[in-house]
Design a protein around this motif. Structure first.
Motif, PDB file in Angstrom:
ATOM      1  N   PRO A 252      -9.021 -54.233  15.226  1.00  0.00           N
ATOM      2  CA  PRO A 252      -8.211 -52.867  14.718  1.00  0.00           C
ATOM      3  C   PRO A 252      -6.545 -53.059  14.309  1.00  0.00           C
ATOM      4  CG  PRO A 252      -7.980 -52.707  17.446  1.00  0.00           C
ATOM      5  CD  PRO A 252      -8.899 -54.282  16.215  1.00  0.00           C
ATOM      6  N   VAL A 253      -6.709 -52.758  13.125  1.00  0.00           N
ATOM      7  CA  VAL A 253      -5.047 -52.284  12.461  1.00  0.00           C
ATOM      8  C   VAL A 253      -4.413 -50.957  12.864  1.00  0.00           C
ATOM      9  CG1 VAL A 253      -3.288 -52.433  10.251  1.00  0.00           C
ATOM     10  CG2 VAL A 253      -5.697 -54.111  10.474  1.00  0.00           C
ATOM     11  N   THR A 254      -3.229 -51.589  13.235  1.00  0.00           N
ATOM     12  CA  THR A 254      -2.669 -50.037  14.240  1.00  0.00           C
ATOM     13  C   THR A 254      -1.284 -48.961  13.145  1.00  0.00           C
ATOM     14  OG1 THR A 254      -1.080 -51.471  15.236  1.00  0.00           O
ATOM     15  CG2 THR A 254      -2.767 -50.481  16.370  1.00  0.00           C
TER      16      THR A 254
ATOM     17  N   PRO B 172       9.726 -57.784  13.601  1.00  0.00           N
ATOM     18  CA  PRO B 172       9.571 -57.028  14.710  1.00  0.00           C
ATOM     19  C   PRO B 172       8.051 -57.309  15.623  1.00  0.00           C
ATOM     20  CG  PRO B 172       8.212 -55.380  13.606  1.00  0.00           C
ATOM     21  CD  PRO B 172       8.731 -57.406  12.731  1.00  0.00           C
ATOM     22  N   ARG B 173       8.104 -56.984  16.929  1.00  0.00           N
ATOM     23  CA  ARG B 173       6.597 -57.403  17.829  1.00  0.00           C
ATOM     24  C   ARG B 173       5.575 -55.850  17.576  1.00  0.00           C
ATOM     25  NH1 ARG B 173       6.414 -61.712  21.088  1.00  0.00           N
ATOM     26  NH2 ARG B 173       4.744 -60.550  22.103  1.00  0.00           N
ATOM     27  N   ALA B 174       5.150 -56.367  17.003  1.00  0.00           N
ATOM     28  CA  ALA B 174       4.203 -55.329  16.679  1.00  0.00           C
ATOM     29  C   ALA B 174       2.537 -55.853  16.765  1.00  0.00           C
ATOM     30  CB  ALA B 174       4.236 -54.647  15.671  1.00  0.00           C
ATOM     31  N   PRO B 175       1.696 -55.944  17.859  1.00  0.00           N
ATOM     32  CA  PRO B 175       0.221 -56.140  18.415  1.00  0.00           C
ATOM     33  C   PRO B 175      -0.102 -55.237  17.637  1.00  0.00           C
ATOM     34  CG  PRO B 175       1.565 -56.793  20.314  1.00  0.00           C
ATOM     35  CD  PRO B 175       2.572 -55.604  18.857  1.00  0.00           C
ATOM     36  N   GLY B 176      -1.138 -56.056  16.417  1.00  0.00           N
ATOM     37  CA  GLY B 176      -2.540 -54.959  15.474  1.00  0.00           C
ATOM     38  C   GLY B 176      -1.598 -54.455  14.596  1.00  0.00           C
ATOM     39  N   ALA B 177      -0.377 -54.739  13.876  1.00  0.00           N
ATOM     40  CA  ALA B 177       0.500 -54.591  12.732  1.00  0.00           C
ATOM     41  C   ALA B 177       0.014 -55.311  11.450  1.00  0.00           C
ATOM     42  CB  ALA B 177       1.652 -54.956  12.846  1.00  0.00           C
ATOM     43  N   LEU B 178       0.060 -54.435  10.797  1.00  0.00           N
ATOM     44  CA  LEU B 178      -0.352 -55.415   9.456  1.00  0.00           C
ATOM     45  C   LEU B 178       0.687 -55.675   8.857  1.00  0.00           C
ATOM     46  CD1 LEU B 178      -2.564 -56.714   7.028  1.00  0.00           C
ATOM     47  CD2 LEU B 178      -2.621 -54.280   6.254  1.00  0.00           C
TER      48      LEU B 178
END
Length: 72
Positions: A30-32, A44-50
């Motif tokens: 999933p893309v958040t 940035p640390r952004a799990p799920g980021a595109l």
């Protein structure tokens, strides 16, 4: 509502103007959110980021800007 996946996004906006550089977790994740690449700022640390690297050639991206635990 189901989460939008990376594969879903590529199906909708894919084509000659969009190129996937890497997808270490596959296309079913999933893309958040979307994050814009800035060569002058740390990622940035952004799990799920595109990560959108608009106008950046793949060879020009800083190879040392990603840590092994980064989501991309």
């Amino acid at each position: 509502m189901d989460a939008c996946t990376l594969g879903d996004l590529l199906d909708v906006i894919g084509g000659p103007s969009v190129r996937l550089h890497t997808a270490p977790a596959g296309l079913a994740v999933p893309v958040t959110e979307a994050v814009l690449y800035d060569a002058h700022a740390p990622l940035p640390r952004a799990p799920g980021a595109l990560l959108l690297a608009v106008g950046v050639r793949a060879a020009a991206a800083r190879p040392g800007s990603r840590s092994p635990s980064a989501p991309w």
